[in-house]
Design a protein around this motif. Structure first.
Motif, PDB file in Angstrom:
ATOM      1  N   GLY A 188       0.832  -1.187   0.000  1.00 49.53           N
ATOM      2  CA  GLY A 188       0.000   0.000   0.000  1.00 49.53           C
ATOM      3  C   GLY A 188       0.873   1.245   0.000  1.00 49.53           C
ATOM      4  O   GLY A 188       2.054   1.196   0.357  1.00 49.53           O
ATOM      5  N   ILE A 189       0.309   2.345  -0.420  1.00 47.84           N
ATOM      6  CA  ILE A 189       1.039   3.612  -0.452  1.00 47.84           C
ATOM      7  C   ILE A 189       0.268   4.618   0.381  1.00 47.84           C
ATOM      8  O   ILE A 189      -0.925   4.866   0.141  1.00 47.84           O
ATOM      9  CB  ILE A 189       1.194   4.127  -1.892  1.00 47.84           C
ATOM     10  CG1 ILE A 189       1.965   3.115  -2.732  1.00 47.84           C
ATOM     11  CG2 ILE A 189       1.915   5.480  -1.899  1.00 47.84           C
ATOM     12  CD1 ILE A 189       1.842   3.349  -4.220  1.00 47.84           C
ATOM     13  N   LEU A 190       0.947   5.191   1.367  1.00 50.71           N
ATOM     14  CA  LEU A 190       0.338   6.214   2.212  1.00 50.71           C
ATOM     15  C   LEU A 190       1.000   7.545   1.892  1.00 50.71           C
ATOM     16  O   LEU A 190       2.192   7.730   2.132  1.00 50.71           O
ATOM     17  CB  LEU A 190       0.527   5.884   3.693  1.00 50.71           C
ATOM     18  CG  LEU A 190      -0.035   6.920   4.684  1.00 50.71           C
ATOM     19  CD1 LEU A 190      -1.560   6.971   4.591  1.00 50.71           C
ATOM     20  CD2 LEU A 190       0.402   6.616   6.110  1.00 50.71           C
ATOM     21  N   LEU A 191       0.221   8.462   1.322  1.00 51.64           N
ATOM     22  CA  LEU A 191       0.671   9.833   1.100  1.00 51.64           C
ATOM     23  C   LEU A 191       0.062  10.660   2.223  1.00 51.64           C
ATOM     24  O   LEU A 191      -1.133  10.935   2.236  1.00 51.64           O
ATOM     25  CB  LEU A 191       0.220  10.346  -0.267  1.00 51.64           C
ATOM     26  CG  LEU A 191       0.473  11.827  -0.567  1.00 51.64           C
ATOM     27  CD1 LEU A 191       1.957  12.165  -0.447  1.00 51.64           C
ATOM     28  CD2 LEU A 191      -0.060  12.206  -1.940  1.00 51.64           C
ATOM     29  N   MET A 192       0.895  11.022   3.172  1.00 47.00           N
ATOM     30  CA  MET A 192       0.414  11.680   4.381  1.00 47.00           C
ATOM     31  C   MET A 192       0.991  13.081   4.462  1.00 47.00           C
ATOM     32  O   MET A 192       2.177  13.284   4.203  1.00 47.00           O
ATOM     33  CB  MET A 192       0.842  10.879   5.617  1.00 47.00           C
ATOM     34  CG  MET A 192       0.388  11.466   6.942  1.00 47.00           C
ATOM     35  SD  MET A 192       1.125  10.540   8.320  1.00 47.00           S
ATOM     36  CE  MET A 192       0.042  10.999   9.657  1.00 47.00           C
ATOM     37  N   GLY A 193       0.154  14.058   4.818  1.00 47.37           N
ATOM     38  CA  GLY A 193       0.689  15.402   4.897  1.00 47.37           C
ATOM     39  C   GLY A 193      -0.178  16.354   5.682  1.00 47.37           C
ATOM     40  O   GLY A 193      -1.372  16.128   5.900  1.00 47.37           O
ATOM     41  N   VAL A 194       0.436  17.435   6.125  1.00 49.84           N
ATOM     42  CA  VAL A 194      -0.293  18.518   6.748  1.00 49.84           C
ATOM     43  C   VAL A 194      -1.174  19.164   5.676  1.00 49.84           C
ATOM     44  O   VAL A 194      -0.839  19.157   4.489  1.00 49.84           O
ATOM     45  CB  VAL A 194       0.686  19.525   7.377  1.00 49.84           C
ATOM     46  CG1 VAL A 194       1.531  20.211   6.330  1.00 49.84           C
ATOM     47  CG2 VAL A 194      -0.030  20.541   8.242  1.00 49.84           C
ATOM     48  N   THR A 195      -2.303  19.716   6.078  1.00 50.85           N
ATOM     49  CA  THR A 195      -3.319  20.158   5.126  1.00 50.85           C
ATOM     50  C   THR A 195      -2.777  21.111   4.069  1.00 50.85           C
ATOM     51  O   THR A 195      -3.011  20.921   2.862  1.00 50.85           O
ATOM     52  CB  THR A 195      -4.483  20.838   5.872  1.00 50.85           C
ATOM     53  OG1 THR A 195      -4.986  19.943   6.858  1.00 50.85           O
ATOM     54  CG2 THR A 195      -5.598  21.228   4.921  1.00 50.85           C
ATOM     55  N   ALA A 197       0.172  21.573   2.904  1.00 48.37           N
ATOM     56  CA  ALA A 197       1.122  20.958   1.982  1.00 48.37           C
ATOM     57  C   ALA A 197       0.401  20.085   0.970  1.00 48.37           C
ATOM     58  O   ALA A 197       0.759  20.066  -0.224  1.00 48.37           O
ATOM     59  CB  ALA A 197       2.155  20.147   2.757  1.00 48.37           C
ATOM     60  N   LEU A 198      -0.623  19.344   1.411  1.00 50.84           N
ATOM     61  CA  LEU A 198      -1.401  18.532   0.479  1.00 50.84           C
ATOM     62  C   LEU A 198      -2.153  19.413  -0.510  1.00 50.84           C
ATOM     63  O   LEU A 198      -2.237  19.101  -1.710  1.00 50.84           O
ATOM     64  CB  LEU A 198      -2.377  17.641   1.249  1.00 50.84           C
ATOM     65  CG  LEU A 198      -1.778  16.458   2.014  1.00 50.84           C
ATOM     66  CD1 LEU A 198      -2.874  15.734   2.792  1.00 50.84           C
ATOM     67  CD2 LEU A 198      -1.072  15.489   1.074  1.00 50.84           C
ATOM     68  N   LEU A 199      -2.704  20.537  -0.023  1.00 52.33           N
ATOM     69  CA  LEU A 199      -3.410  21.450  -0.922  1.00 52.33           C
ATOM     70  C   LEU A 199      -2.450  22.071  -1.934  1.00 52.33           C
ATOM     71  O   LEU A 199      -2.774  22.182  -3.124  1.00 52.33           O
ATOM     72  CB  LEU A 199      -4.117  22.546  -0.118  1.00 52.33           C
ATOM     73  CG  LEU A 199      -5.385  22.137   0.637  1.00 52.33           C
ATOM     74  CD1 LEU A 199      -5.851  23.256   1.542  1.00 52.33           C
ATOM     75  CD2 LEU A 199      -6.501  21.744  -0.340  1.00 52.33           C
ATOM     76  N   ASP A 200      -1.275  22.499  -1.463  1.00 51.72           N
ATOM     77  CA  ASP A 200      -0.282  23.071  -2.387  1.00 51.72           C
ATOM     78  C   ASP A 200       0.087  22.065  -3.467  1.00 51.72           C
ATOM     79  O   ASP A 200       0.209  22.417  -4.648  1.00 51.72           O
ATOM     80  CB  ASP A 200       0.979  23.490  -1.619  1.00 51.72           C
ATOM     81  CG  ASP A 200       0.768  24.744  -0.775  1.00 51.72           C
ATOM     82  OD1 ASP A 200      -0.283  25.404  -0.950  1.00 51.72           O
ATOM     83  OD2 ASP A 200       1.642  25.044   0.055  1.00 51.72           O
ATOM     84  N   LEU A 201       0.250  20.812  -3.070  1.00 52.49           N
ATOM     85  CA  LEU A 201       0.603  19.773  -4.049  1.00 52.49           C
ATOM     86  C   LEU A 201      -0.548  19.521  -5.009  1.00 52.49           C
ATOM     87  O   LEU A 201      -0.357  19.470  -6.223  1.00 52.49           O
ATOM     88  CB  LEU A 201       0.966  18.483  -3.310  1.00 52.49           C
ATOM     89  CG  LEU A 201       1.380  17.299  -4.186  1.00 52.49           C
ATOM     90  CD1 LEU A 201       2.696  17.597  -4.898  1.00 52.49           C
ATOM     91  CD2 LEU A 201       1.510  16.034  -3.335  1.00 52.49           C
ATOM     92  N   ALA A 202      -1.769  19.402  -4.458  1.00 51.40           N
ATOM     93  CA  ALA A 202      -2.939  19.101  -5.290  1.00 51.40           C
ATOM     94  C   ALA A 202      -3.215  20.197  -6.301  1.00 51.40           C
ATOM     95  O   ALA A 202      -3.667  19.929  -7.425  1.00 51.40           O
ATOM     96  CB  ALA A 202      -4.160  18.879  -4.407  1.00 51.40           C
ATOM     97  N   GLU A 203      -2.934  21.464  -5.927  1.00 49.60           N
ATOM     98  CA  GLU A 203      -3.250  22.590  -6.802  1.00 49.60           C
ATOM     99  C   GLU A 203      -2.053  23.036  -7.637  1.00 49.60           C
ATOM    100  O   GLU A 203      -2.095  24.081  -8.276  1.00 49.60           O
ATOM    101  CB  GLU A 203      -3.779  23.751  -5.954  1.00 49.60           C
ATOM    102  CG  GLU A 203      -5.107  23.404  -5.267  1.00 49.60           C
ATOM    103  CD  GLU A 203      -5.614  24.510  -4.350  1.00 49.60           C
ATOM    104  OE1 GLU A 203      -6.834  24.526  -4.079  1.00 49.60           O
ATOM    105  OE2 GLU A 203      -4.811  25.365  -3.917  1.00 49.60           O
ATOM    106  N   SER A 204      -0.999  22.239  -7.618  1.00 48.77           N
ATOM    107  CA  SER A 204       0.158  22.541  -8.461  1.00 48.77           C
ATOM    108  C   SER A 204      -0.155  22.189  -9.913  1.00 48.77           C
ATOM    109  O   SER A 204      -1.234  21.688 -10.233  1.00 48.77           O
ATOM    110  CB  SER A 204       1.380  21.751  -7.980  1.00 48.77           C
ATOM    111  OG  SER A 204       1.183  20.359  -8.188  1.00 48.77           O
ATOM    112  N   ALA A 205       0.795  22.439 -10.774  1.00 51.15           N
ATOM    113  CA  ALA A 205       0.583  22.193 -12.210  1.00 51.15           C
ATOM    114  C   ALA A 205       0.779  20.729 -12.600  1.00 51.15           C
ATOM    115  O   ALA A 205       0.697  20.368 -13.771  1.00 51.15           O
ATOM    116  CB  ALA A 205       1.542  23.065 -13.018  1.00 51.15           C
TER     117      ALA A 205
END
Length: 351
Positions: A188-195, A197-205
């Motif tokens: 399994g893969i767990l991508l864990m992060g503070v909110t 940081a996850l938002l910055d990653l999700a809204e990147s290009a």
């Protein structure tokens, strides 16, 4: 209810520790009451707090009768029960410049690691079945974060060459994910992060369409904007993350500096506390009116936490969070925080 008086406090502590590690849920209440008696006698701050409330400890026989220490005490005192050895580390919460931060000494690292591992594995399976990709930038910038400490232990136990903290190297993390999408290895893969940081990653290009080829991916939010972004409702955050990452649910972890146990949500914000943790609610206008799941229904109240892993500090914490119980026994939702919570503390903080 009193502990056996013919035993030393050290012997009682060792016995309680063994029972916490081997805890069965059916024994939670009786063990919590024993821990209460031990801490009420051997924790100077908690003992004095109880005395100001004029509570007779030997008459406490139910969880709802236990006095809960306001969490603000961790900002003004180093909370300690008994005479433990020098702490392995003193965890400290993040805070705005000039604001008091909570401090929580870890005296028994093996107990903390055992409890946190057990809680995770009860929810998700063995750690060595995972690759753990962790985004905790604001926490990694400090050297005394309990979350970083726990995740470092998880990474070590996972024993995966891909498991790591990713601070300024998210590009490397994306390449790791793409490689796993093309060459899955069964973990399994767990991508864990503070909110934030996850938002910055999700809204990147970045085009995350490749993530649909990783069916065993879990994205876990640990909460917290840390002043980096505008505060959003949990539902808004999870809508953004599910939409951009292409996953159906966002998992969440609920923990804090003042606690050594955790709760996990596998979606929709419904948390299940770990074996060593129990959630009670208090009336929002009367902090000493405490109710349990059977009495509360869907009523919103202040979250009180029993954390038996806090054996060497205080296991009975009155938090500043608001919550309500779920339908499932023990499950709960976090609804937000008390307004102006920092100025609502009791006047016994001067102890």
């Amino acid at each position: 209810m009193k502990l056996q008086s013919n035993k030393s406090s050290l012997e009682i502590r060792q016995e309680l520790r063994r029972q916490i590690i081997d805890l069965d849920q059916a024994d939670f209440e009786s063990l919590a009451l024993r821990v209460f008696q031990y801490q009420a006698e051997n924790n100077p701050v908690y003992k004095e707090y109880i005395s100001h409330l004029h509570i007779k400890t030997d008459e406490v026989s139910r969880l709802t009768e236990i006095p809960f220490l306001p969490i603000q005490f961790f900002k003004h005192h180093l909370i300690k029960t008994g005479n433990p050895p020098e702490p392995t580390v003193i965890f400290e919460s993040s805070g705005t410049t000039g604001a008091a931060t909570s401090r929580h000494a870890l005296y028994d690292a093996p107990l903390y690691k055992s409890v946190s591992t057990r809680i995770f594995q009860q929810n998700y399976g063995h750690l060595d079945d995972f690759h753990m990709l962790v985004l905790l930038p604001s926490y990694l910038e400090r050297n005394n974060s309990s979350l970083v400490y726990m995740m470092q232990h998880f990474i070590d136990q996972a024993d995966s060459p891909l498991s790591n903290f990713y601070l300024h190297n998210t590009g490397e993390m994306i390449e790791q994910l793409k490689n796993l999408a093309e060459n899955p290895d069964g973990r399994g893969i767990l991508l864990m992060g503070v909110t934030f940081a996850l938002l910055d990653l999700a809204e990147s290009a970045i085009d995350f369409s490749f993530l649909k080829n990783i069916p065993n991916l879990r994205v876990m939010d640990t909460g917290g904007m840390k002043g980096r972004r505008q505060e959003l409702l949990r539902e808004e955050v999870h809508d953004i993350l599910t939409g951009n990452f292409g996953v159906s649910k966002i998992h969440s972890e609920y923990g804090m500096t003042e606690l050594l146990s955790q709760s996990y949500s596998q979606g929709d914000g419904l948390f299940h506390p770990g074996t060593t943790m129990r959630i009670l609610l208090r009336d929002v206008n009367d902090p000493f009116s405490i109710y349990d799941h059977n009495l509360a229904g869907s009523k919103t109240g202040g979250i009180n936490i029993i954390d038996l892993a806090n054996l060497d500090s205080c296991s009975f914490i009155e938090t500043q969070d608001l919550g309500r119980f779920g339908v499932e026994p023990g499950a709960f939702y976090v609804m937000g925080r008390f307004d102006n919570s920092d100025i609502r503390g009791c006047n016994l903080l001067v102890l």
